[in-house]
Design a protein around this motif. Structure first.
Motif, PDB file in Angstrom:
ATOM      1  N   PRO A 187       0.785  -1.200   0.000  1.00 53.51           N
ATOM      2  CA  PRO A 187       0.000   0.000   0.000  1.00 53.51           C
ATOM      3  C   PRO A 187       0.818   1.252   0.000  1.00 53.51           C
ATOM      4  O   PRO A 187       0.417   2.272  -0.507  1.00 53.51           O
ATOM      5  CB  PRO A 187      -0.824  -0.137   1.285  1.00 53.51           C
ATOM      6  N   SER A 223      -9.470  -1.419   0.010  1.00 53.04           N
ATOM      7  CA  SER A 223      -8.992  -2.737   0.427  1.00 53.04           C
ATOM      8  C   SER A 223      -8.809  -2.745   1.934  1.00 53.04           C
ATOM      9  O   SER A 223      -8.439  -1.724   2.532  1.00 53.04           O
ATOM     10  CB  SER A 223      -7.670  -3.077  -0.273  1.00 53.04           C
ATOM     11  N   VAL A 256      -7.529   4.157  -2.475  1.00 49.87           N
ATOM     12  CA  VAL A 256      -6.884   4.758  -3.646  1.00 49.87           C
ATOM     13  C   VAL A 256      -7.987   5.393  -4.468  1.00 49.87           C
ATOM     14  O   VAL A 256      -8.948   4.725  -4.875  1.00 49.87           O
ATOM     15  CB  VAL A 256      -6.125   3.713  -4.483  1.00 49.87           C
ATOM     16  N   ALA A 278      -4.153   8.625  -1.889  1.00 47.27           N
ATOM     17  CA  ALA A 278      -3.979   7.239  -1.468  1.00 47.27           C
ATOM     18  C   ALA A 278      -3.500   7.231  -0.025  1.00 47.27           C
ATOM     19  O   ALA A 278      -2.655   8.047   0.356  1.00 47.27           O
ATOM     20  CB  ALA A 278      -2.982   6.516  -2.360  1.00 47.27           C
ATOM     21  N   GLU A 309      -2.460  -1.663 -10.542  1.00 52.23           N
ATOM     22  CA  GLU A 309      -1.508  -1.443  -9.448  1.00 52.23           C
ATOM     23  C   GLU A 309      -2.159  -1.748  -8.100  1.00 52.23           C
ATOM     24  O   GLU A 309      -1.574  -2.412  -7.244  1.00 52.23           O
ATOM     25  CB  GLU A 309      -1.034   0.019  -9.457  1.00 52.23           C
ATOM     26  N   SER A 310      -3.357  -1.247  -7.895  1.00 49.14           N
ATOM     27  CA  SER A 310      -4.022  -1.391  -6.601  1.00 49.14           C
ATOM     28  C   SER A 310      -4.374  -2.838  -6.313  1.00 49.14           C
ATOM     29  O   SER A 310      -4.249  -3.302  -5.169  1.00 49.14           O
ATOM     30  CB  SER A 310      -5.277  -0.512  -6.573  1.00 49.14           C
ATOM     31  N   LEU A 363       2.900   4.014  -5.909  1.00 46.03           N
ATOM     32  CA  LEU A 363       2.198   5.278  -5.694  1.00 46.03           C
ATOM     33  C   LEU A 363       2.742   6.376  -6.595  1.00 46.03           C
ATOM     34  O   LEU A 363       1.986   7.180  -7.136  1.00 46.03           O
ATOM     35  CB  LEU A 363       2.330   5.702  -4.222  1.00 46.03           C
ATOM     36  N   TRP A 371      -7.529   0.788   3.089  1.00 43.13           N
ATOM     37  CA  TRP A 371      -6.543   1.512   2.269  1.00 43.13           C
ATOM     38  C   TRP A 371      -7.280   2.006   1.034  1.00 43.13           C
ATOM     39  O   TRP A 371      -7.801   1.228   0.241  1.00 43.13           O
ATOM     40  CB  TRP A 371      -5.387   0.614   1.876  1.00 43.13           C
ATOM     41  N   ASN A 375      -1.270  -4.679  -5.239  1.00 47.27           N
ATOM     42  CA  ASN A 375      -0.920  -4.321  -3.865  1.00 47.27           C
ATOM     43  C   ASN A 375      -1.822  -5.032  -2.867  1.00 47.27           C
ATOM     44  O   ASN A 375      -1.363  -5.495  -1.815  1.00 47.27           O
ATOM     45  CB  ASN A 375      -1.028  -2.809  -3.677  1.00 47.27           C
ATOM     46  N   ILE A 417     -10.577   2.438  -5.225  1.00 42.74           N
ATOM     47  CA  ILE A 417     -10.301   1.054  -4.811  1.00 42.74           C
ATOM     48  C   ILE A 417     -10.168   1.052  -3.288  1.00 42.74           C
ATOM     49  O   ILE A 417      -9.313   1.762  -2.734  1.00 42.74           O
ATOM     50  CB  ILE A 417      -9.009   0.497  -5.454  1.00 42.74           C
ATOM     51  N   GLY A 443       3.338   0.465  -4.034  1.00 45.61           N
ATOM     52  CA  GLY A 443       2.818  -0.696  -4.678  1.00 45.61           C
ATOM     53  C   GLY A 443       3.431  -1.220  -5.897  1.00 45.61           C
ATOM     54  O   GLY A 443       4.424  -0.820  -6.390  1.00 45.61           O
TER      55      GLY A 443
END
Length: 441
Positions: free
Chosen positions: A271, A381, A428, A414, A350-351, A398, A426, A354, A379, A274
Motif C-alpha cells: 500500500p 482494500s 486509492v 492514497a 496497481e491497486s 504510488l 486503504w 498491492n 479502490i 505498490g
C-alpha cells in the motif's frame, strides 16, 4: 589495451622495469643458497678430475644466480649467458644448482621472450637434443653417449617446451578476455544504436501526430494577427483552440503509451509503494472492458489469502443522468478518451496487485463512476494486521499512479482511512478529467 605488466597489447618487446622482480630475487637467492649447501656437503655432478676444483664450482653458481634476477627483463641475454656459464661449469666439479637454474632460464626465455624467440627456442633445443647424441656416438663410438643426449633434452628441450605450453595457455586466456571485451563493446554499440533508432521512431511518431495541429495553429494565428477583422479573428481563435486541445490530447496519449511500453509491467511493494502487475503484459493500450478479466484473475490469486474482489461500475447510470449525454446510446455514453482508459486500467491494476500482496482478509472493491467532467476510480482494500510478514514498500507504485494522474491534470489520493462500518481501509482514489479543462492549453 595493456598486459598485466603495463605494456600495450601487441607490444612484443620484453618489458623493462627499473629493478628485478621480487620473484626473480627469491629464485636467485634460493639457487645461490642451494649451490652453497651442495658445495658444503661435497655433492657434485662430475666425479672425474676437472681442471678447476674446490670452490671454483661456486663461480658458475653465482653467475647463474645473477642471471636469474634478469630472467624476465632480459630473457634472451640470460639464456645465452646461461649456456656459456653451463659450458664453463664443465671445467669444475659441477653443481646441480647450476643445472637447475639453467633450466629455469630456458623456461623463462620462452615464457617472457619475444614471440619469435618463443617459437625458435623449442625447435633449436629439439635439434640440439637430437644432434648431440648422434655426434657423440659418431665420434666416440659408444652407446653411452645417448645418455648425454637425454640429459641435454632434460635441461634444454624440456623446459623450453614447458614454457611454450604455458605461454600458449596464457595467450589463449588473453585472447578470450579480449574477445569478451570486444563482445561487450559490440553489445553496447548495438544498444546505443537501438536507443537512437527508438528515438528516431518516437520523433517520427510525434511529428505525424502533432505537426498537423501545430501547422494549423501557426496558419490561423498568422491570419488573426494580419487581418483586422473581428469575425476572422474569432474564427481563427476557435480553430487554434480546437487544434491546441487535440494536439495536447495526442501528446498525452503518446507520452502515456511510451511510458507504459517502457515498463510493460511494474513491480511494487504494498500500500505504501505498490506494485504494477501480476507478471503478465496486457495489450499495448488496455481498456476498462478488460477489468472483468483482471478481477477474475485477482480472485483466483487471492482466494488462498481470504480476499474477494468486486467491481461496482456506475458509469452507465451516471452518464445517463448527465444532461449533455442524455440522448446518447449506452455504447457512446461509455466511450472515454484512450489516455483516460489506459490510466484508469493501470491504477486498478496497481491497486489490485498491492491488495494481493498486503491487504488483510476481506473484500476489495473497485468502483468506477463517470460524469460529464471526469472518470472517478476508487479502490478500497482492508487495511488491518495481516498474518505473516509484509513486504516493505518502495513507493514506486504510488509514484507511478500519481504521475499517470498528473499527466491528465487529474486528482489523486492514497492512504489509510478509518470508516465507521468496515474499520480501516486503504483507499486509492483518482479523478481523471474526460474533457479538456477551461483555461488549459
Amino acid at each position: 589495451m595493456r598486459h598485466r605488466d603495463g605494456r600495450p597489447h601487441g607490444d612484443v618487446r620484453p618489458h623493462r622495469v627499473s629493478r628485478p622482480h621480487r620473484h626473480n630475487l627469491l629464485i636467485a637467492a634460493a639457487g645461490l643458497l642451494g649451490g652453497l649447501a651442495l658445495w658444503a656437503l661435497g655433492l657434485r655432478t662430475i666425479q672425474d678430475t676437472r681442471p678447476l676444483t674446490g670452490a671454483w664450482v661456486l663461480l658458475p653458481v653465482a653467475v647463474m644466480a645473477g642471471l636469474e634476477t634478469l630472467r624476465r627483463t632480459a630473457p634472451r641475454t640470460t639464456v645465452f649467458a646461461g649456456t656459456l656459464t653451463l659450458a664453463a661449469d664443465q671445467f669444475t666439479s659441477g653443481s646441480l644448482a647450476t643445472v637447475l637454474m639453467f633450466t629455469d632460464l630456458m623456461y623463462a626465455a620462452v615464457l617472457y621472450g619475444t614471440p619469435a624467440a618463443a617459437r625458435r627456442i623449442p625447435w633449436t633445443t629439439a635439434l640440439v637434443t637430437v644432434a648431440v647424441p648422434i655426434g657423440l656416438v659418431s665420434w666416440i663410438h659408444q652407446v653411452d653417449a645417448l645418455l648425454i643426449g637425454v640429459f641435454t633434452g632434460l635441461i634444454s628441450f624440456g623446459p623450453a617446451t614447458t614454457g611454450a605450453l604455458v605461454r600458449n595457455h596464457r595467450d589463449a586466456a588473453e585472447a578470450a578476455r579480449l574477445r569478451a571485451e570486444q563482445t561487450a563493446l559490440l553489445a553496447e554499440m548495438d544498444r546505443r544504436q537501438a536507443v537512437l533508432a527508438e528515438r528516431a521512431r518516437m520523433a517520427r511518431e510525434l511529428h505525424d501526430m502533432v505537426a498537423n495541429h501545430l501547422s494549423a495553429i501557426a496558419i490561423h494565428s498568422t491570419a488573426a494577427l494580419s487581418l483586422d477583422d473581428e469575425a476572422t479573428t474569432r474564427n481563427a481563435l476557435s480553430v487554434i483552440r480546437e487544434n491546441s486541445v487535440e494536439g495536447l490530447a495526442e501528446m498525452r496519449r503518446l507520452i502515456g503509451l511510451l511510458r507504459d511500453s517502457g515498463s510493460g509491467s511494474s513491480s511494487g511493494s504494498g500500500p505504501d509503494g505498490g506494485s504494477g502487475s501480476d507478471g503478465t503484459v496486457p495489450a499495448a493500450a488496455p481498456t476498462l472492458r478488460a477489468l472483468d478479466t483482471l478481477l477474475t484473475q485477482a480472485r483466483t490469486n487471492g482466494a488462498s489469502s481470504g480476499l474477494d474482489f468486486t467491481l461496482d461500475d456506475r458509469r452507465t447510470d451516471d452518464r445517463r443522468q448527465d444532461q449533455p449525454y442524455g440522448h446518447q446510446d449506452t455504447a457512446t455514453a461509455l466511450a472515454l478518451p484512450a489516455p483516460v482508459e489506459l490510466a484508469a486500467y493501470r491504477i486498478v491494476q496497481e491497486s489490485l496487485t498491492n491488495a494481493l500482496k498486503h491487504a488483510a482478509p476481506g473484500t476489495v472493491t473497485v468502483q468506477l463512476a463517470c460524469t460529464k467532467r471526469a472518470l472517478t476510480v476508487r479502490i478500497d482494500s482492508p487495511y488491518e494486521d495481516r498474518p505473516g510478514p509484509r513486504a516493505p514498500g518502495s513507493g514506486a507504485g504510488l509514484v507511478g499512479m500519481r504521475e499517470r494522474v498528473a499527466l491528465l491534470d487529474g486528482e489523486f489520493e492514497a492512504g489509510p482511512v478509518t470508516t465507521g462500518d468496515s474499520g480501516r481501509i486503504w483507499l486509492v482514489r483518482a479523478e481523471l478529467p474526460v474533457t479538456e479543462r477551461r483555461g488549459t492549453a
